[in-house]
Design an enzyme around this catalytic site. Structure first.
Site, PDB file in Angstrom:
ATOM      1  N   GLN A   1       5.357 -10.975  -5.342  1.00 25.29           N
ATOM      2  CA  GLN A   1       6.023 -12.138  -5.930  1.00 25.29           C
ATOM      3  C   GLN A   1       5.020 -13.108  -6.553  1.00 25.29           C
ATOM      4  O   GLN A   1       5.405 -14.204  -6.973  1.00 25.29           O
ATOM      5  CB  GLN A   1       6.851 -12.857  -4.859  1.00 25.29           C
ATOM      6  CG  GLN A   1       7.988 -12.036  -4.291  1.00 25.29           C
ATOM      7  CD  GLN A   1       9.089 -11.761  -5.302  1.00 25.29           C
ATOM      8  OE1 GLN A   1       9.232 -12.461  -6.291  1.00 25.29           O
ATOM      9  NE2 GLN A   1       9.882 -10.730  -5.051  1.00 25.29           N
TER      10      GLN A   1
ATOM     11  N   ASP B   1       0.194  -9.098   0.180  1.00 23.17           N
ATOM     12  CA  ASP B   1       1.308  -8.614  -0.632  1.00 23.17           C
ATOM     13  C   ASP B   1       1.532  -9.625  -1.753  1.00 23.17           C
ATOM     14  O   ASP B   1       2.033 -10.729  -1.522  1.00 23.17           O
ATOM     15  CB  ASP B   1       2.560  -8.473   0.240  1.00 23.17           C
ATOM     16  CG  ASP B   1       3.778  -8.011  -0.551  1.00 23.17           C
ATOM     17  OD1 ASP B   1       3.662  -7.797  -1.774  1.00 23.17           O
ATOM     18  OD2 ASP B   1       4.860  -7.890   0.054  1.00 23.17           O
TER      19      ASP B   1
END
Length: 418
Positions: free
Chosen positions: A213, A210
């Site tokens: 960010q 992921d």
């Protein structure tokens, strides 16, 4: 304004972001410190969206008239831009979704429906971490509940790092998928990708990262990461909402089943059976987020023109300054790494016994926009015995003056609550 090495030309950049000129409470100009939740959008992206809707709006891929062909070229051109931005070996490995959550769910569902050797079932295990956003926890819990697979996770150290001391117990010969965040949205921690990927590859497990960010803040090279899938979202990287990306290795995308069925993802359809289009269209059922993809392409152009290396250096300088100044505030505790080493630009903290929601409200009265709550990472709050945090997060348009305003605002909070 405080000067420090590595800063971008902040005044010039801020002129590209209309919202940063907004006056909010009592004539105060907004100090926007919530970029980890969503970034502001530069005029270049807003103009691209308007240009698309005003001049090129049509559905893609099927129309043979001029405007439809223009829309298709813009949509597929955005795919080319994203592929180059993340150094994908092929544009066909870039799948557009509505957000990173959908990208993560897409992989979880593919593995639940897949044939061997990829199938997740009651004989297999799934590995995640305690610092994940809920979007990288709940899909795996759902998959484990449906298939009987065992869900395992890495814990956290007291200083906000992953505890990899038991890596051989968490990632075993039974592990089919390891899914983890590159940068924590609450702790700011940048995780040791190489060690996790190496262990996963040793046991033959797939890896999903992921990068929600990470993609907005640092160079992202999917080939260098060594993962099998990488997910991120557009709205955190100067793009519009409603557009996400899943990158996956070509051979996996060819072998794995589709997540959604409908128009565009098919090759042939009869009343008895269907065959599917090649990737990426195999995973993009229905009318896609056309304008949003065009906007994301414009955001990629904007970030690339500045340079992701320069953006990363700017944010490192701002983060280093912010961490230092926050530690000067009495009774303030940073949740996560307390240095700028291997950490991103999101800093979460608690201030004495003042509830984070109260901190956020008083800061808002000073024109300072921060995030409060558990930031869709409640297990982290449970790990550190806190109900919530206040989070300040920075981006390429953030300045040392924004940090100073936050510190002054926190002093006002302390005085307000006595």
């Amino acid at each position: 304004m405080t000067q420090m090495p590595g800063l971008l030309d902040i005044e010039a950049i801020r002129k590209d972001f209309p919202l940063l000129d907004r006056v909010v409470h009592d004539g105060k100009k907004i100090v926007y410190l919530d970029s980890a939740a969503t970034s502001q959008k530069p005029r270049q992206v807003l103009d691209a969206l308007n240009e698309y809707y005003e001049r090129h709006n049509a559905n893609v891929h099927r129309g043979v008239y001029l405007v439809a062909e223009e829309a298709t070229a813009l949509y597929e051109g955005a795919r080319d831009k994203v592929a180059a931005f993340i150094n994908a070996p092929s544009r066909d490995e870039v799948i557009f979704t509505k957000n990173a959550s959908e990208s993560l769910n897409l992989v979880a569902n593919m593995l639940g429906w897949a044939d061997e050797p990829y199938r997740v079932d009651r004989e297999t295990e799934i590995a995640i971490t305690e610092m994940e956003h809920h979007s990288n926890i709940v899909p795996w819990q759902l998959l484990a509940q449906r298939t009987g697979a065992k869900l395992k996770w890495f814990g956290l150290t007291d200083d906000g790092r992953l505890d990899l001391s038991n890596i051989e117990e968490v990632i075993t010969e039974k592990t089919k998928i390891v899914s983890f965040t590159l940068v924590s949205n609450l702790l700011g921690t940048v995780n040791p990708v190489e060690a996790i990927v190496r262990r996963a590859q040793d046991v033959g497990a797939l890896v999903l990262i992921d990068a929600s960010q990470a993609a907005p803040h640092m160079p992202l090279d999917v080939q260098a990461l060594g993962a099998d899938f990488v997910a991120f979202t557009g709205h955190k990287m100067c793009g519009p909402t409603g557009i996400g990306v899943l990158w996956g290795r070509q051979e996996l995308l060819e072998d794995l089943p589709p997540f959604l069925g409908g128009g565009e993802m098919i090759e042939t359809v009869s009343m008895h059976s269907s065959t599917y289009a090649p990737a990426p269209h195999k995973f993009e059922a229905g009318t896609p987020p056309i304008a949003q993809a065009v906007g994301l392409g414009a955001a990629v152009d904007y970030l690339s023109a500045i340079g992701m290396d320069k953006i990363a250096a700017h944010e490192h300088a701002i983060t280093e300054y912010a961490v230092k100044r926050l530690q000067e505030v009495p009774d303030l505790r940073i949740i996560g790494p307390t240095t700028a080493e291997d950490r991103g630009a999101a800093i979460s903290f608690v201030l004495g016994d003042i509830h984070p929601h109260d901190v956020g409200q008083v800061l808002d009265e000073q024109g300072i926009a921060v995030r409060v709550g558990h930031h869709c990472a409640r297990p982290v709050c449970l790990r550190y015995g806190i109900p919530a945090t206040t989070r300040a997060s920075f981006y390429l348009y953030s300045s040392p003056a924004d940090v100073d305003a936050l510190i002054d605002g926190l002093e006002h909070v302390r005085n307000f609550f006595g």
